[in-house]
Scaffold this motif. Structure first.
Motif, PDB file in Angstrom:
ATOM      1  N   HIS A  76       0.573  -1.194  -0.076  1.00 21.54           N
ATOM      2  CA  HIS A  76       0.110  -0.077   0.034  1.00 21.54           C
ATOM      3  C   HIS A  76       0.744   1.420   0.293  1.00 21.54           C
ATOM      4  O   HIS A  76       0.372   2.332   0.210  1.00 21.54           O
ATOM      5  CB  HIS A  76      -1.117   0.081   1.241  1.00 21.54           C
ATOM      6  CG  HIS A  76      -1.870  -1.443   1.131  1.00 21.54           C
ATOM      7  ND1 HIS A  76      -2.867  -1.585   0.317  1.00 21.54           N
ATOM      8  CD2 HIS A  76      -2.027  -2.036   2.150  1.00 21.54           C
ATOM      9  CE1 HIS A  76      -3.456  -2.545   0.565  1.00 21.54           C
ATOM     10  NE2 HIS A  76      -2.936  -2.979   1.601  1.00 21.54           N
ATOM     11  N   THR A  77       2.165   1.027  -0.408  1.00 20.67           N
ATOM     12  CA  THR A  77       3.119   2.506  -0.457  1.00 20.67           C
ATOM     13  C   THR A  77       3.254   2.877  -1.837  1.00 20.67           C
ATOM     14  O   THR A  77       3.755   3.909  -2.196  1.00 20.67           O
ATOM     15  CB  THR A  77       4.295   2.256   0.189  1.00 20.67           C
ATOM     16  OG1 THR A  77       5.054   1.368  -0.473  1.00 20.67           O
ATOM     17  CG2 THR A  77       4.082   1.976   1.644  1.00 20.67           C
ATOM     18  N   ASN A  78       2.574   2.049  -2.987  1.00 19.99           N
ATOM     19  CA  ASN A  78       2.808   2.681  -4.219  1.00 19.99           C
ATOM     20  C   ASN A  78       1.353   2.204  -5.090  1.00 19.99           C
ATOM     21  O   ASN A  78       0.959   1.297  -4.387  1.00 19.99           O
ATOM     22  CB  ASN A  78       4.001   1.782  -4.929  1.00 19.99           C
ATOM     23  CG  ASN A  78       5.122   2.358  -4.577  1.00 19.99           C
ATOM     24  OD1 ASN A  78       5.609   1.598  -3.572  1.00 19.99           O
ATOM     25  ND2 ASN A  78       5.610   3.444  -5.150  1.00 19.99           N
ATOM     26  N   ILE A  79       1.001   2.942  -6.147  1.00 23.16           N
ATOM     27  CA  ILE A  79       0.101   2.715  -6.810  1.00 23.16           C
ATOM     28  C   ILE A  79       0.207   1.771  -7.812  1.00 23.16           C
ATOM     29  O   ILE A  79       1.164   1.595  -8.050  1.00 23.16           O
ATOM     30  CB  ILE A  79      -0.725   3.810  -7.316  1.00 23.16           C
ATOM     31  CG1 ILE A  79       0.042   4.630  -8.217  1.00 23.16           C
ATOM     32  CG2 ILE A  79      -1.193   4.892  -6.291  1.00 23.16           C
ATOM     33  CD1 ILE A  79      -0.500   5.745  -8.828  1.00 23.16           C
ATOM     34  N   LYS A  80      -0.777   1.225  -8.425  1.00 22.69           N
ATOM     35  CA  LYS A  80      -0.422   0.106  -9.712  1.00 22.69           C
ATOM     36  C   LYS A  80       0.145   0.808 -10.678  1.00 22.69           C
ATOM     37  O   LYS A  80       1.064   0.021 -11.091  1.00 22.69           O
ATOM     38  CB  LYS A  80      -1.847  -0.384 -10.132  1.00 22.69           C
ATOM     39  CG  LYS A  80      -1.660  -1.809 -11.151  1.00 22.69           C
ATOM     40  CD  LYS A  80      -3.083  -2.088 -11.471  1.00 22.69           C
ATOM     41  CE  LYS A  80      -3.768  -2.870 -10.375  1.00 22.69           C
ATOM     42  NZ  LYS A  80      -4.848  -3.723 -10.826  1.00 22.69           N
ATOM     43  N   ASP A  81      -0.036   2.025 -11.172  1.00 21.16           N
ATOM     44  CA  ASP A  81       0.546   2.708 -12.264  1.00 21.16           C
ATOM     45  C   ASP A  81       2.133   2.662 -11.944  1.00 21.16           C
ATOM     46  O   ASP A  81       3.010   2.327 -12.857  1.00 21.16           O
ATOM     47  CB  ASP A  81       0.387   3.986 -12.687  1.00 21.16           C
ATOM     48  CG  ASP A  81      -1.147   4.090 -13.201  1.00 21.16           C
ATOM     49  OD1 ASP A  81      -1.675   3.018 -13.701  1.00 21.16           O
ATOM     50  OD2 ASP A  81      -1.928   5.131 -13.161  1.00 21.16           O
ATOM     51  N   GLU A  82       2.720   2.804 -10.664  1.00 22.11           N
ATOM     52  CA  GLU A  82       3.910   2.809 -10.312  1.00 22.11           C
ATOM     53  C   GLU A  82       4.768   1.628 -10.478  1.00 22.11           C
ATOM     54  O   GLU A  82       5.775   1.398 -10.847  1.00 22.11           O
ATOM     55  CB  GLU A  82       4.209   3.533  -8.934  1.00 22.11           C
ATOM     56  CG  GLU A  82       3.735   5.149  -8.873  1.00 22.11           C
ATOM     57  CD  GLU A  82       3.632   5.542  -7.425  1.00 22.11           C
ATOM     58  OE1 GLU A  82       3.656   6.685  -7.192  1.00 22.11           O
ATOM     59  OE2 GLU A  82       3.411   4.736  -6.503  1.00 22.11           O
TER      60      GLU A  82
END
Length: 133
Positions: A76-82
């Motif tokens: 939960h520290t990055n979004i899917k796009d990243e």
């Protein structure tokens, strides 16, 4: 505070790109996943192409390079796009560094629960809670 592991076969008769691989992975992890380079660890291992088997034959026989890169980050520290962009860019840049590589070269992002992951003897969730208290 990611932990990155990379194993690869290097181009024949080429110098080992170990430092370039480590620098590349640290840079992409900072740029794309926004992770602090001061606590980014990278384990680099060069493998014998004769020992790396894809589709029943070694990459040495196939005259191809290959790699496997994985990173562990807190969930939960990055979004899917990243994470999608990180996988794409790591594949692209490793292919550029190593020369022609087999398509079955892999990139993996482990998004680990913050209560089950940490460094310095403290979990990531403990660090977060202390920071936000």
């Amino acid at each position: 505070m990611p932990m990155i592991k990379a194993r690869y076969t290097r181009p024949q008769n080429a110098a080992d790109p170990k430092l370039e691989v480590a620098a590349l992975l640290s840079r992409l992890t900072a740029e794309i996943l926004h992770k602090d380079p001061a606590v980014t660890a990278v384990l680099i291992e060069s493998a014998d192409p004769a020992d790396w088997i894809i589709a029943g034959s070694s990459v040495a026989e196939q005259k191809a390079g290959t790699f496997y890169v994985e990173v562990s980050i807190t969930d939960h520290t990055n979004i899917k796009d990243e994470t999608t962009e990180w996988v794409r860019r790591v594949y692209e840049e490793m292919r550029r560094l190593l020369g022609p590589v087999h398509e079955a070269s892999y990139v993996l992002v482990h998004a680990v629960d913050g209560d089950a992951y940490g460094y310095g003897g403290e979990t990531q969730n403990l660090r977060w809670a202390r920071k936000h208290a």
